[in-house]
Design a protein around this motif. Structure first.
Motif, PDB file in Angstrom:
ATOM      1  N   ARG A  88      -7.969  -2.337  -1.036  1.00  0.00           N
ATOM      2  CA  ARG A  88      -6.915  -2.576  -0.047  1.00  0.00           C
ATOM      3  C   ARG A  88      -7.313  -1.856   1.236  1.00  0.00           C
ATOM      4  O   ARG A  88      -7.879  -0.756   1.183  1.00  0.00           O
ATOM      5  CB  ARG A  88      -5.566  -2.058  -0.564  1.00  0.00           C
ATOM      6  CG  ARG A  88      -5.141  -2.866  -1.776  1.00  0.00           C
ATOM      7  CD  ARG A  88      -3.666  -2.899  -2.053  1.00  0.00           C
ATOM      8  NE  ARG A  88      -3.490  -3.635  -3.305  1.00  0.00           N
ATOM      9  CZ  ARG A  88      -2.940  -3.123  -4.409  1.00  0.00           C
ATOM     10  NH1 ARG A  88      -2.427  -1.902  -4.404  1.00  0.00           N
ATOM     11  NH2 ARG A  88      -2.855  -3.846  -5.516  1.00  0.00           N
ATOM     12  N   CYS A 137      -2.180  -4.294  10.539  1.00  0.00           N
ATOM     13  CA  CYS A 137      -2.579  -5.288   9.547  1.00  0.00           C
ATOM     14  C   CYS A 137      -2.942  -4.597   8.251  1.00  0.00           C
ATOM     15  O   CYS A 137      -3.417  -3.460   8.268  1.00  0.00           O
ATOM     16  CB  CYS A 137      -3.753  -6.037  10.164  1.00  0.00           C
ATOM     17  SG  CYS A 137      -4.996  -6.678   9.126  1.00  0.00           S
ATOM     18  N   ARG A 138      -2.651  -5.236   7.107  1.00  0.00           N
ATOM     19  CA  ARG A 138      -3.134  -4.718   5.831  1.00  0.00           C
ATOM     20  C   ARG A 138      -3.640  -5.881   4.996  1.00  0.00           C
ATOM     21  O   ARG A 138      -3.185  -7.018   5.176  1.00  0.00           O
ATOM     22  CB  ARG A 138      -2.068  -3.883   5.117  1.00  0.00           C
ATOM     23  CG  ARG A 138      -0.756  -4.551   4.898  1.00  0.00           C
ATOM     24  CD  ARG A 138       0.268  -3.598   4.258  1.00  0.00           C
ATOM     25  NE  ARG A 138       1.379  -4.383   3.785  1.00  0.00           N
ATOM     26  CZ  ARG A 138       2.457  -4.709   4.522  1.00  0.00           C
ATOM     27  NH1 ARG A 138       2.584  -4.245   5.763  1.00  0.00           N
ATOM     28  NH2 ARG A 138       3.403  -5.460   4.024  1.00  0.00           N
ATOM     29  N   THR A 173      -4.910   0.488  11.479  1.00  0.00           N
ATOM     30  CA  THR A 173      -3.855   1.027  12.342  1.00  0.00           C
ATOM     31  C   THR A 173      -4.407   1.127  13.757  1.00  0.00           C
ATOM     32  O   THR A 173      -5.617   1.132  13.964  1.00  0.00           O
ATOM     33  CB  THR A 173      -3.444   2.446  11.907  1.00  0.00           C
ATOM     34  OG1 THR A 173      -4.585   3.306  12.007  1.00  0.00           O
ATOM     35  CG2 THR A 173      -2.896   2.456  10.486  1.00  0.00           C
ATOM     36  N   HIS A 207      -8.678   2.120   7.128  1.00  0.00           N
ATOM     37  CA  HIS A 207      -8.433   2.940   5.938  1.00  0.00           C
ATOM     38  C   HIS A 207      -8.652   2.047   4.731  1.00  0.00           C
ATOM     39  O   HIS A 207      -8.250   0.882   4.741  1.00  0.00           O
ATOM     40  CB  HIS A 207      -6.987   3.450   5.938  1.00  0.00           C
ATOM     41  CG  HIS A 207      -6.595   4.172   7.196  1.00  0.00           C
ATOM     42  ND1 HIS A 207      -6.592   5.545   7.302  1.00  0.00           N
ATOM     43  CD2 HIS A 207      -6.217   3.708   8.413  1.00  0.00           C
ATOM     44  CE1 HIS A 207      -6.203   5.889   8.519  1.00  0.00           C
ATOM     45  NE2 HIS A 207      -5.969   4.787   9.221  1.00  0.00           N
ATOM     46  N   THR A 213       0.903  -7.297  10.946  1.00  0.00           N
ATOM     47  CA  THR A 213       2.184  -6.624  11.187  1.00  0.00           C
ATOM     48  C   THR A 213       2.428  -6.273  12.656  1.00  0.00           C
ATOM     49  O   THR A 213       3.573  -6.067  13.052  1.00  0.00           O
ATOM     50  CB  THR A 213       2.330  -5.376  10.291  1.00  0.00           C
ATOM     51  OG1 THR A 213       1.153  -4.576  10.389  1.00  0.00           O
ATOM     52  CG2 THR A 213       2.501  -5.788   8.829  1.00  0.00           C
ATOM     53  N   ARG A 217      -6.016  -0.863   5.288  1.00  0.00           N
ATOM     54  CA  ARG A 217      -4.980  -0.834   6.319  1.00  0.00           C
ATOM     55  C   ARG A 217      -5.677  -0.578   7.649  1.00  0.00           C
ATOM     56  O   ARG A 217      -6.483   0.355   7.758  1.00  0.00           O
ATOM     57  CB  ARG A 217      -3.962   0.277   6.031  1.00  0.00           C
ATOM     58  CG  ARG A 217      -2.905   0.409   7.127  1.00  0.00           C
ATOM     59  CD  ARG A 217      -1.957   1.567   6.860  1.00  0.00           C
ATOM     60  NE  ARG A 217      -0.911   1.202   5.921  1.00  0.00           N
ATOM     61  CZ  ARG A 217      -0.464   1.991   4.938  1.00  0.00           C
ATOM     62  NH1 ARG A 217      -0.984   3.189   4.768  1.00  0.00           N
ATOM     63  NH2 ARG A 217       0.508   1.579   4.150  1.00  0.00           N
ATOM     64  N   GLU A 250       0.558   0.724  12.017  1.00  0.00           N
ATOM     65  CA  GLU A 250      -0.134  -0.297  11.230  1.00  0.00           C
ATOM     66  C   GLU A 250      -0.127  -1.622  11.990  1.00  0.00           C
ATOM     67  O   GLU A 250       0.923  -2.056  12.468  1.00  0.00           O
ATOM     68  CB  GLU A 250       0.575  -0.484   9.892  1.00  0.00           C
ATOM     69  CG  GLU A 250      -0.096  -1.543   9.033  1.00  0.00           C
ATOM     70  CD  GLU A 250       0.708  -1.865   7.791  1.00  0.00           C
ATOM     71  OE1 GLU A 250       0.575  -1.139   6.806  1.00  0.00           O
ATOM     72  OE2 GLU A 250       1.490  -2.851   7.835  1.00  0.00           O
ATOM     73  N   ILE A 295       0.869  -1.179   0.000  1.00  0.00           N
ATOM     74  CA  ILE A 295       0.000   0.000   0.000  1.00  0.00           C
ATOM     75  C   ILE A 295       0.905   1.228   0.000  1.00  0.00           C
ATOM     76  O   ILE A 295       1.760   1.372   0.879  1.00  0.00           O
ATOM     77  CB  ILE A 295      -0.945   0.008   1.227  1.00  0.00           C
ATOM     78  CG1 ILE A 295      -1.880  -1.220   1.172  1.00  0.00           C
ATOM     79  CG2 ILE A 295      -1.747   1.300   1.283  1.00  0.00           C
ATOM     80  CD1 ILE A 295      -2.856  -1.340   2.333  1.00  0.00           C
TER      81      ILE A 295
END
Lengths: 258, 258
Positions: free
Chosen positions: A230, A248-249, A234, A220, A208, A232, A246, A154
């Protein structure tokens, strides 16, 4: 060990009260069943979470991809077949096939798990954490006909959508934000009419960082095309600068519902 | 029909990823399994939701009480035994025993269901909606050793705690706010440390109106004593007066965790 002992199969039911407005199993319910299958397999092999915990080690999920041609419907009995694909240093890959009792598979799943020292939070070789057992299950040649898990790149900031505060029901047995609840909260970014028109096709998730009870999580989302997004997630840090980290994405793909 | 055909038993597993921070099955997961058991039973008897839907009828849950001495732990296999207690006009009562494969029951459950015309939303006699089949299963003399479901009387206004907006994941197969998700959201009014000290003992719920996608639900809570609380969930009406309509009220009892 011969090949058939390296593949284990567990049976599940798609109970009506675990299904969504379209009558199909919720993706997060399937997700919990996938992780439960991994957990049963590991427990039977002597390398479950509880076994590893005895030496201050644990399994942490690192990446996950679920790709479904179709989802089980209410009242369907179905099978989750699972096997270890490979073990490399602190990482092991585990694959799954989700299929009806007879007939073509509903879909396939890939997951990557890290073995971690729960005190230092540092990675530990699987061979050490699992006492040399896990690698004996590896089946690198068994096909899993979906592409590898994306790293979900991303670029820069993407549009903010909404936030949640993590609750008791979001926590897993270790007190971490449940890896599968992320999926539920991400899918809740769309309204019910979306799911009447579209069906879930694939999710790739990269975990993450951990989240804990009472933290504020920000979602997001970026539209890639009309069926691909996609996301994200946070967490809001407790400094006074409004900084976010962050945790996880993911990339989520839908398709038109047939 | 002889008595043993009137009692059906379904087996479940408390998967680790369906368990809470204390390693016990989430109450809402047990709740979904209870309703799934009722659904399997009714489907086998030819009076499931899908059967009733063919004549524009459906089952609506009216009241529910779950009383647990203990909850299944991660990896436990357990049984849900269920039977119809009685059928009176548009209402039928269904009871459940939740028990390990061998040993003393974890707890008992009572539920009251109404048969309703889905077009007019009016009650319909069970004998008519179910084509005279349901009442043949009635077992009024089989013991269910927990007290009857309370009507949960709440006097006047009680303190407001928090609100949610209903999401896709909150909806059941009929597009209504899932009756069991109320339990999850109510239990989320306490923090994780509460559940480390206390364990769930009993909930009585009275369902008074439906909620739908995107509605704002307000949670109000009154402390009766240190282990007993009454909760009223209302929905915000779309008039401009800030009026609320009760959709559900409940009493929840906890006990010290052993």
């Amino acid at each position: 060990m011969n090949e058939k002992d390296k593949v284990k199969t567990y049976q599940f039911k798609a109970g009506t009260f675990h299904c969504d407005i379209t009558g199909h199993l919720f993706v997060e319910q399937l997700g919990s069943m996938l992780l439960d299958s991994a957990d049963y397999f590991a427990k039977e092999g002597g390398f479950g979470i509880q076994d590893l915990n005895q030496n201050q080690h644990s399994w942490y999920i690192s990446r996950l991809a679920i790709e479904m041609n179709d989802m089980p419907k209410a009242h369907d009995d179905f099978l989750i077949e699972t096997w270890v694909e490979n073990v490399i240093k602190a990482f092991s890959s585990r694959n799954y096939c989700v299929k009806p009792i007879g007939g073509e598979p509903f879909g396939y799943v890939r997951s990557i798990w890290a073995t971690v020292n729960t005190t230092t939070k540092q990675p530990v070789d699987v061979s050490s954490a699992g006492n040399g057992v896990v690698e004996r299950y590896a089946l690198p040649d068994k096909p899993c006909p979906i592409r590898k898990i994306s790293r979900v790149h991303i670029q820069g900031d993407i549009p903010y959508v909404s936030s949640i505060i993590t609750n008791y029901s979001d926590l897993d047995i270790n007190g971490h934000f449940n890896s599968i609840k992320y999926i539920q909260h991400m899918l809740d970014l769309w309204d019910k009419d979306w799911y009447i028109e579209k069906q879930f096709k694939r999710i790739d998730i990269v975990y993450t960082a951990e989240a804990y009870f009472g933290e504020k999580l920000n979602f997001h989302r970026q539209e890639i095309d009309e069926n691909t997004y996609r996301i994200r997630i946070t967490k809001q840090l407790s400094d006074n600068n409004g900084d976010e980290k962050e945790i996880c994405r993911a990339e989520i793909c839908f398709k038109e519902r047939l």
